[in-house]
Design an enzyme around this catalytic site. Sequence first.
Site, PDB file in Angstrom:
ATOM      1  CE  LYS A   7      -3.871   2.015   2.619  1.00  0.00           C
ATOM      2  NZ  LYS A   7      -4.705   1.868   3.846  1.00  0.00           N
TER       3      LYS A   7
ATOM      4  CB  ALA B   8       1.491  -6.551   9.618  1.00  0.00           C
TER       5      ALA B   8
ATOM      6  CB  THR C 215       5.542 -10.567  16.029  1.00  0.00           C
ATOM      7  OG1 THR C 215       6.324 -10.093  17.124  1.00  0.00           O
ATOM      8  CG2 THR C 215       4.074 -10.438  16.419  1.00  0.00           C
ATOM      9  CG  ASP C 216       9.157 -12.252  19.759  1.00  0.00           C
ATOM     10  OD1 ASP C 216       8.617 -11.183  19.397  1.00  0.00           O
ATOM     11  OD2 ASP C 216      10.303 -12.279  20.238  1.00  0.00           O
ATOM     12  CD  GLU C 217       6.140  -7.002  20.028  1.00  0.00           C
ATOM     13  OE1 GLU C 217       5.227  -6.375  20.599  1.00  0.00           O
ATOM     14  OE2 GLU C 217       6.996  -6.450  19.311  1.00  0.00           O
TER      15      GLU C 217
ATOM     16  CE1 TYR D  81       2.675  -5.989  14.967  1.00  0.00           C
ATOM     17  CE2 TYR D  81       4.018  -6.294  16.933  1.00  0.00           C
ATOM     18  CZ  TYR D  81       3.767  -6.552  15.597  1.00  0.00           C
ATOM     19  OH  TYR D  81       4.607  -7.384  14.894  1.00  0.00           O
TER      20      TYR D  81
ATOM     21  CE  LYS E 161       1.748 -10.080  12.555  1.00  0.00           C
ATOM     22  NZ  LYS E 161       1.712 -10.190  11.075  1.00  0.00           N
TER      23      LYS E 161
ATOM     24  CG  ASN F 171      12.556  -7.088  18.978  1.00  0.00           C
ATOM     25  OD1 ASN F 171      11.565  -7.770  19.245  1.00  0.00           O
ATOM     26  ND2 ASN F 171      12.714  -5.858  19.437  1.00  0.00           N
TER      27      ASN F 171
ATOM     28  CG  HIS G  40       8.141  -1.716  27.623  1.00  0.00           C
ATOM     29  ND1 HIS G  40       9.246  -0.894  27.747  1.00  0.00           N
ATOM     30  CD2 HIS G  40       8.417  -2.515  26.564  1.00  0.00           C
ATOM     31  CE1 HIS G  40      10.132  -1.176  26.817  1.00  0.00           C
ATOM     32  NE2 HIS G  40       9.650  -2.172  26.087  1.00  0.00           N
TER      33      HIS G  40
END
Length: 356
Positions: free
Chosen positions: A36, A85, A136-138, A161, A165, A190, A296
């Site tokens: 995009k 994403a 992602t690992d998040e 976020y 995901k 990361n 965090h």
Amino acid sequence: MTQKTLLITGGAGFIGSALIRHLIRQTDYAVVNIDKLTYAGNLESLSEIEAHPNYHFIQADICDAAKMAEVFSEYQPTGIMHLAAESHVDRSIDGPAEFVQTNLVGTYTMLEAARNYWSALQPDQKKAFRFHHISTDEVYGSLGENGLFTETTAYQPNSPYSATKAGSDHLVRAWHHTYGLPVVLTNCSNNYGPYQFPEKLIPLMINNALAGKALPVYGNGQNIRDWLYVDDHVEALQLVFEKGKLGESYNIGGFNEYTNLDVVYTLCEILDDLLPDSDYKPHKDLIHFVTDRPGHDLRYAIDATKIQKELGWQPRETFESGLRKTVEWYLDNRSWNQHIIDGSYQQQRLGLGGKS
């Protein structure tokens, strides 16, 4: 032999552009880049391969179902590698709506376009097709001082976020189990390396240090991340796409756990070495602690044993070697860097939750 064509969404982003450069240089794939071109999409990251006959670019929104169906019909891909994403935690805190739209609605739209296309293929073509979802690992949440994320770790996302995901991961799995769509999934730690958008920690610190600006470290700087050099990551992505077991997920990590403060200190040491005449040496004197990010996560760390044992992948770069390469690249490519900074992102503080 018929050339294989891959659709890559988000190919003008940091990881996507690295993947495309790798595939065009190392393989015979034809690559169709769908992007995009939002704030983080940058075609300058693909300038070295933009004229290659195997590369094609389409500016489009993955939420546009009619356009995605048209792209599948025109290019008849062997598979799709879905990276598009919204990806920055701080931006998701300030404006979660775009993350819901792109990461959830966009992934749903791509899955449906892929399913409709795949369902109409001949049996041998259906067998060859794959939908590779890059995540992602998040999605796993936050670790304590011990332990690692594995492919069976329960999901517990903590930011808008990571929640979107996680939702996209679940959609991909559901389309596999419900409709039989052949999928593979990867969750990475990361990433860092050349061409990264400068709101991320490492390029932000490099740019600020070069300008003599403060190096903002969230909280006490003791949040821990597992760092993965982007070129190592894209090699793993190709391997999973080609050889991963259908329906399976693979964690990709660099086995490089460092606190954010240690990362910044190491960057400062490299800059001191590479820029001995800098007016801002020692660069560590620029470090400034700022209010922590809301919610965090303390620590992320990936167990990449599965991809090592089953597919034979392991990272080529240590954190030290990859970080030095990264700093050298930013020093050697200041025009690319400046074009980003002159645009919509001016290295302002994000993620304070100022708007919904």
